[in-house]
Design a protein around this motif. Structure first.
Motif, PDB file in Angstrom:
ATOM      1  N   LEU A 242     -15.027 -20.069  10.562  1.00 52.67           N
ATOM      2  CA  LEU A 242     -14.531 -18.978   9.900  1.00 52.67           C
ATOM      3  C   LEU A 242     -14.573 -17.630  10.613  1.00 52.67           C
ATOM      4  CD1 LEU A 242     -16.310 -19.364   6.500  1.00 52.67           C
ATOM      5  CD2 LEU A 242     -14.041 -20.058   6.982  1.00 52.67           C
ATOM      6  N   GLY A 243     -14.912 -17.636  11.918  1.00 50.33           N
ATOM      7  CA  GLY A 243     -15.082 -16.421  12.566  1.00 50.33           C
ATOM      8  C   GLY A 243     -13.575 -15.652  12.865  1.00 50.33           C
ATOM      9  N   LEU A 244     -12.642 -16.634  13.272  1.00 47.26           N
ATOM     10  CA  LEU A 244     -11.304 -16.220  13.531  1.00 47.26           C
ATOM     11  C   LEU A 244     -10.822 -15.244  12.447  1.00 47.26           C
ATOM     12  CD1 LEU A 244      -9.699 -18.579  16.371  1.00 47.26           C
ATOM     13  CD2 LEU A 244     -10.308 -15.899  16.579  1.00 47.26           C
ATOM     14  N   PRO A 245     -10.728 -15.969  11.349  1.00 43.56           N
ATOM     15  CA  PRO A 245      -9.928 -15.442  10.081  1.00 43.56           C
ATOM     16  C   PRO A 245     -10.626 -14.064   9.529  1.00 43.56           C
ATOM     17  CG  PRO A 245     -10.994 -17.464   9.438  1.00 43.56           C
ATOM     18  CD  PRO A 245     -10.699 -17.576  10.907  1.00 43.56           C
ATOM     19  N   ILE A 246     -11.935 -14.207   9.772  1.00 45.66           N
ATOM     20  CA  ILE A 246     -12.870 -13.056   9.355  1.00 45.66           C
ATOM     21  C   ILE A 246     -12.441 -11.937  10.378  1.00 45.66           C
ATOM     22  CG2 ILE A 246     -14.686 -12.114   9.441  1.00 45.66           C
ATOM     23  CD1 ILE A 246     -16.075 -14.556   8.062  1.00 45.66           C
ATOM     24  N   LEU A 247     -12.226 -12.060  11.712  1.00 43.37           N
ATOM     25  CA  LEU A 247     -11.967 -11.067  12.817  1.00 43.37           C
ATOM     26  C   LEU A 247     -10.729 -10.672  12.532  1.00 43.37           C
ATOM     27  CD1 LEU A 247     -13.014  -9.668  15.368  1.00 43.37           C
ATOM     28  CD2 LEU A 247     -11.977 -11.566  16.581  1.00 43.37           C
ATOM     29  N   ILE A 248      -9.494 -11.233  12.022  1.00 44.56           N
ATOM     30  CA  ILE A 248      -8.472 -10.791  11.858  1.00 44.56           C
ATOM     31  C   ILE A 248      -8.297  -9.989  10.655  1.00 44.56           C
ATOM     32  CG2 ILE A 248      -5.973 -11.556  10.968  1.00 44.56           C
ATOM     33  CD1 ILE A 248      -6.395 -14.254  12.434  1.00 44.56           C
ATOM     34  N   VAL A 249      -9.000 -10.158   9.606  1.00 40.46           N
ATOM     35  CA  VAL A 249      -9.335  -9.506   8.301  1.00 40.46           C
ATOM     36  C   VAL A 249      -9.918  -7.929   8.799  1.00 40.46           C
ATOM     37  CG1 VAL A 249     -10.245  -8.974   6.394  1.00 40.46           C
ATOM     38  CG2 VAL A 249      -9.027 -10.931   6.653  1.00 40.46           C
ATOM     39  N   ILE A 250     -11.043  -7.961   9.640  1.00 40.30           N
ATOM     40  CA  ILE A 250     -11.490  -6.906  10.093  1.00 40.30           C
ATOM     41  C   ILE A 250     -10.892  -5.843  11.060  1.00 40.30           C
ATOM     42  CG2 ILE A 250     -13.667  -6.174  11.419  1.00 40.30           C
ATOM     43  CD1 ILE A 250     -15.104  -8.581  10.655  1.00 40.30           C
ATOM     44  N   GLN A 251     -10.050  -6.728  12.142  1.00 39.82           N
ATOM     45  CA  GLN A 251      -9.475  -5.652  12.830  1.00 39.82           C
ATOM     46  C   GLN A 251      -8.129  -5.108  11.937  1.00 39.82           C
ATOM     47  OE1 GLN A 251      -8.209  -7.154  17.042  1.00 39.82           O
ATOM     48  NE2 GLN A 251      -6.068  -7.454  16.216  1.00 39.82           N
ATOM     49  N   ILE A 252      -7.630  -5.691  11.136  1.00 39.01           N
ATOM     50  CA  ILE A 252      -6.433  -5.052  10.309  1.00 39.01           C
ATOM     51  C   ILE A 252      -7.160  -3.919   9.488  1.00 39.01           C
ATOM     52  CG2 ILE A 252      -4.762  -5.422   8.337  1.00 39.01           C
ATOM     53  CD1 ILE A 252      -4.331  -8.264   9.377  1.00 39.01           C
ATOM     54  N   TRP A 253      -8.232  -4.291   8.761  1.00 40.41           N
ATOM     55  CA  TRP A 253      -8.858  -3.100   8.062  1.00 40.41           C
ATOM     56  C   TRP A 253      -9.284  -1.951   8.741  1.00 40.41           C
ATOM     57  CZ3 TRP A 253     -13.563  -0.274   8.033  1.00 40.41           C
ATOM     58  CH2 TRP A 253     -13.878   0.302   6.839  1.00 40.41           C
ATOM     59  N   VAL A 254      -9.913  -2.212  10.077  1.00 45.67           N
ATOM     60  CA  VAL A 254     -10.248  -1.073  10.690  1.00 45.67           C
ATOM     61  C   VAL A 254      -8.845  -0.336  11.252  1.00 45.67           C
ATOM     62  CG1 VAL A 254     -11.192  -0.258  13.186  1.00 45.67           C
ATOM     63  CG2 VAL A 254     -12.323  -2.281  11.906  1.00 45.67           C
ATOM     64  N   LYS A 255      -8.027  -1.093  11.639  1.00 41.86           N
ATOM     65  CA  LYS A 255      -6.710  -0.290  12.261  1.00 41.86           C
ATOM     66  C   LYS A 255      -5.914   0.387  11.231  1.00 41.86           C
ATOM     67  CE  LYS A 255      -2.059  -1.276  13.991  1.00 41.86           C
ATOM     68  NZ  LYS A 255      -1.051  -2.260  14.626  1.00 41.86           N
ATOM     69  N   GLU A 256      -5.754  -0.128   9.845  1.00 35.43           N
ATOM     70  CA  GLU A 256      -5.226   0.447   8.738  1.00 35.43           C
ATOM     71  C   GLU A 256      -5.956   1.355   8.031  1.00 35.43           C
ATOM     72  OE1 GLU A 256      -1.877  -0.007   8.377  1.00 35.43           O
ATOM     73  OE2 GLU A 256      -1.871  -1.316   9.858  1.00 35.43           O
ATOM     74  N   VAL A 257      -7.296   1.161   7.542  1.00 31.18           N
ATOM     75  CA  VAL A 257      -8.038   2.212   6.791  1.00 31.18           C
ATOM     76  C   VAL A 257      -8.986   3.148   7.738  1.00 31.18           C
ATOM     77  CG1 VAL A 257      -9.761   2.203   5.195  1.00 31.18           C
ATOM     78  CG2 VAL A 257      -8.314   0.334   5.018  1.00 31.18           C
ATOM     79  N   LEU A 258      -9.665   2.652   8.536  1.00 31.14           N
ATOM     80  CA  LEU A 258     -10.557   3.572   9.297  1.00 31.14           C
ATOM     81  C   LEU A 258      -9.631   4.357  10.464  1.00 31.14           C
ATOM     82  CD1 LEU A 258     -13.292   4.211  10.165  1.00 31.14           C
ATOM     83  CD2 LEU A 258     -13.519   2.588  11.930  1.00 31.14           C
ATOM     84  N   ILE A 259      -8.785   3.852  11.042  1.00 31.82           N
ATOM     85  CA  ILE A 259      -7.989   4.682  12.073  1.00 31.82           C
ATOM     86  C   ILE A 259      -6.939   5.322  11.453  1.00 31.82           C
ATOM     87  CG2 ILE A 259      -6.523   4.701  14.081  1.00 31.82           C
ATOM     88  CD1 ILE A 259      -8.165   2.103  15.188  1.00 31.82           C
ATOM     89  N   LYS A 260      -5.994   4.707  10.668  1.00 28.06           N
ATOM     90  CA  LYS A 260      -4.883   5.155  10.138  1.00 28.06           C
ATOM     91  C   LYS A 260      -5.269   6.200   9.061  1.00 28.06           C
ATOM     92  CE  LYS A 260      -1.262   2.023  11.796  1.00 28.06           C
ATOM     93  NZ  LYS A 260      -0.105   1.032  11.418  1.00 28.06           N
ATOM     94  N   ASP A 261      -5.950   5.735   7.990  1.00 28.12           N
ATOM     95  CA  ASP A 261      -6.190   6.538   6.731  1.00 28.12           C
ATOM     96  C   ASP A 261      -7.263   7.638   6.956  1.00 28.12           C
ATOM     97  OD1 ASP A 261      -4.117   5.089   5.874  1.00 28.12           O
ATOM     98  OD2 ASP A 261      -5.050   3.357   4.551  1.00 28.12           O
ATOM     99  N   ILE A 262      -7.998   7.369   7.630  1.00 28.26           N
ATOM    100  CA  ILE A 262      -9.116   8.213   7.875  1.00 28.26           C
ATOM    101  C   ILE A 262      -9.213   9.188   9.231  1.00 28.26           C
ATOM    102  CG2 ILE A 262     -11.782   8.441   7.938  1.00 28.26           C
ATOM    103  CD1 ILE A 262     -11.917   6.129   6.265  1.00 28.26           C
ATOM    104  N   LEU A 263      -9.426   8.545  10.136  1.00 32.70           N
ATOM    105  CA  LEU A 263      -9.515   9.187  11.250  1.00 32.70           C
ATOM    106  C   LEU A 263      -8.252  10.002  11.988  1.00 32.70           C
ATOM    107  CD1 LEU A 263     -11.730   6.619  13.643  1.00 32.70           C
ATOM    108  CD2 LEU A 263     -12.454   8.716  12.399  1.00 32.70           C
ATOM    109  N   ASP A 264      -7.062   9.157  11.851  1.00 32.34           N
ATOM    110  CA  ASP A 264      -5.751   9.985  12.187  1.00 32.34           C
ATOM    111  C   ASP A 264      -5.251  11.104  11.258  1.00 32.34           C
ATOM    112  OD1 ASP A 264      -5.589   8.070  14.301  1.00 32.34           O
ATOM    113  OD2 ASP A 264      -3.878   6.754  13.175  1.00 32.34           O
ATOM    114  N   ARG A 265      -6.131  10.996  10.071  1.00 29.16           N
ATOM    115  CA  ARG A 265      -5.720  12.297   9.220  1.00 29.16           C
ATOM    116  C   ARG A 265      -6.877  13.418   9.212  1.00 29.16           C
ATOM    117  NH1 ARG A 265      -3.218   9.653   3.753  1.00 29.16           N
ATOM    118  NH2 ARG A 265      -1.584   8.504   4.722  1.00 29.16           N
TER     119      ARG A 265
END
Length: 216
Positions: free
Chosen positions: A180-203
């Protein structure tokens, strides 16, 4: 007793892998109810954005599944052909075993070669060496040619992070964590990119007073 224990562990591992695979397919077939339930957990103003992020999750996971299906099929088919040429008994069984265990990164390749290797060793050391060489070549082709082409087009993962996460998951959760490591890693990477970086840090901006503010 040692052989019986080894066989039991193999059987349990195969059954668990098949169970997880079937559950994943069932989830993907009827995904919309789970999608709507997940979106409803977010505040009303963020649900449209959450729907966009979930679409990216689906795209990433489907890319991973496409990579898994193609590369694992290659491993299974080439194993059957190679073992048949080498006249190792039960080539279809060991090809299926290679297909199933290939779902487990790194360790799956090692586990899949042990049964045909031991069987070939009963015939002759040279045949056992040929089996070992066969599986080595299959893994090299799959890992260095097929997988990079598919991953480049489907899923973008940083190699160092991938290895670190899989090592940690394997240490704490065993084979299930590796699977399950790879699919979980895919979800985490997308979450970090879209939520943490784009929606929070970039704003995040600094107000004239020097205080940090986060613009919606």
């Amino acid at each position: 007793m040692h052989i019986y224990g080894l066989f039991s562990n193999y059987l349990i591992l195969i059954l668990n892998t098949l169970l997880i695979t079937v559950l994943t397919i069932m989830l993907l077939i009827n995904l919309m109810p789970y999608r709507h339930a997940t979106i409803s957990l977010f505040p009303a103003f963020y649900r449209q954005r959450a729907d966009e992020i979930l679409s990216k999750w689906e795209e990433g996971l489907m890319g991973w599944l496409a990579r898994v299906a193609l590369s694992r099929s290659l491993i299974g088919i080439t194993s059957i052909i190679g073992l048949s040429v080498l006249q190792v008994p039960l080539p279809f069984v060991y090809g299926l075993l290679a297909f199933i265990l290939a779902l487990i990164p790194y360790k799956g390749a090692i586990l899949s070669v042990i049964p045909p290797l031991l069987l070939a060793l009963l015939d002759s050391p040279s045949k056992a060496g040929a089996v070992l060489l066969l599986y080595f070549l299959i893994q090299q082709i799959e890992g260095n040619l097929v997988t990079p082409i598919i991953m480049e087009k489907q899923v973008s993962l940083l190699p160092a992070y991938t290895l670190a996460i899989l090592t940690a998951f394997g240490f704490f959760f065993g084979f299930l964590g590796l699977f399950l490591g790879l699919p979980i890693l895919i979800v985490i990477q997308i979450w970090v990119k879209e939520v943490l970086i784009k929606d929070i840090l970039d704003r995040w901006q600094t107000a004239p007073s020097g205080k940090s503010v986060n613009n919606p």
